[in-house]
Design a protein around this motif. Sequence first.
Motif, PDB file in Angstrom:
ATOM      1  N   TYR A 123       0.813  -1.263  -0.133  1.00 40.03           N
ATOM      2  CA  TYR A 123       0.007  -0.081  -0.121  1.00 40.03           C
ATOM      3  C   TYR A 123       0.954   1.273   0.001  1.00 40.03           C
ATOM      4  N   PRO A 138      -3.368   0.906  -3.794  1.00 42.46           N
ATOM      5  CA  PRO A 138      -4.239   1.588  -2.453  1.00 42.46           C
ATOM      6  C   PRO A 138      -4.795   0.237  -1.735  1.00 42.46           C
ATOM      7  N   LEU A 158       2.748   2.290   4.679  1.00 40.46           N
ATOM      8  CA  LEU A 158       1.774   2.682   3.923  1.00 40.46           C
ATOM      9  C   LEU A 158       2.083   4.439   3.261  1.00 40.46           C
ATOM     10  N   PRO A 160       0.282   7.982   2.809  1.00 33.42           N
ATOM     11  CA  PRO A 160      -0.942   8.377   3.364  1.00 33.42           C
ATOM     12  C   PRO A 160      -1.871   8.881   2.322  1.00 33.42           C
ATOM     13  N   HIS A 165      -6.738   6.051   2.538  1.00 28.66           N
ATOM     14  CA  HIS A 165      -5.582   5.678   3.254  1.00 28.66           C
ATOM     15  C   HIS A 165      -6.027   6.339   4.749  1.00 28.66           C
ATOM     16  N   LEU A 168      -8.050   3.800   6.382  1.00 24.75           N
ATOM     17  CA  LEU A 168      -7.467   2.655   6.650  1.00 24.75           C
ATOM     18  C   LEU A 168      -6.513   3.041   7.857  1.00 24.75           C
ATOM     19  N   THR A 184       6.613   7.067   0.059  1.00 28.03           N
ATOM     20  CA  THR A 184       5.602   8.100  -0.106  1.00 28.03           C
ATOM     21  C   THR A 184       5.744   9.338  -0.944  1.00 28.03           C
TER      22      THR A 184
END
Length: 373
Positions: A123, A138, A158, A160, A165, A168, A184
Amino acid sequence: MIYGNILTPDGWRLGELHWQAGRITRIAGEPADPGANEHPRILPGFIDLHVHGGGGADAMEGGHALATVARTHARFGTTSLLATTMTAPDDEIRRVLGEIDAYMQAPPAGGARVLGVHLEGPYINPGKLGAQPAHARPGRIEEVEALLALAPIRLLTLAPELAGHGELIRHLTERGVRVQLGHTLGSYEEGVAALEHGACGFTHLFNAMTGLHHRKPGMVGAALAHADYAELIPDLLHVHPGAIRAALRCIPRLYAVTDSTAAAGMPEGDYRLGEQTVTKCLGGVRLADGTLAGSTLTMDQALRNLVSIGLPLEEASRRLSRYPADFLGLNEQGRLATECLADLVVMDTELNLQAVYVAGQLIEGETDVTDAR
């Protein structure tokens, strides 16, 4: 029993540490300066929350490889670790999680304790893969719930900024899973929002994330301004010592990880990292295009590196033991105190490893180091 300079939560003690049935029963000694004597330094066992492999074995190979990974890292002072996955197709991740869970049900003796899984991807942002394979996407709550049913996922990385998200992150936090931000392209604002949703750390700080600029602070800026915890790879290759020192001033519980690959503890050559081939050379691990792909770092070397850039030994130790334990809520690990697990690292005056104990069992070291005073 072992005798030496014992690093307790209240400072150094020169004396005896006793244990029984894998737990510390008594610490007897007087306050001491370890620099004033030649007795061993006895530290809490190292806890590494980002381990892809070691000893030629890769965590994505599954259960049979984990014993090799756990034994390899125990040789260098790691007493507990998180088996860390790579971004991969869903069926591959499911297979690996099932095998990790089976391994944890009946782990072989002689290695570091596997605490669970660090799910690094899938993710994450496909524009900031670093050395991750191109299977980023995602995440959906239903999909993540299915993965949580397969193995104890303790930590999840992950990006963001991906759609959905925020929700999540809130869901994972409610489920007790620690969420870190990494791989990211997110902005400072998106990083701050993720922390407000419940994210609580940053994966290999500075690497594979938007950097700090004075008009666009990026994800690094969000970490430096707001984080209480973040992981960092102190191999002095991934992050310049000056950047490490800046992070130490800003993030109270910055902690060390190795992000180690199958190449850790091995000679130069080619190794696996998930579905990719990486090469150990020039002091690191790289893809064919030169991209850094994890590391060859071990935790004993991480300790020496932090000391070499100016950290006192007791502070360096906290960043390899106490803080990662606290991050996962492990009250019986990462510190030497009565009733805690007897996970010990014994080092000489030059910080060379002499012995490693996991729950009181000698894992590494030719003899039982019990310094006769």
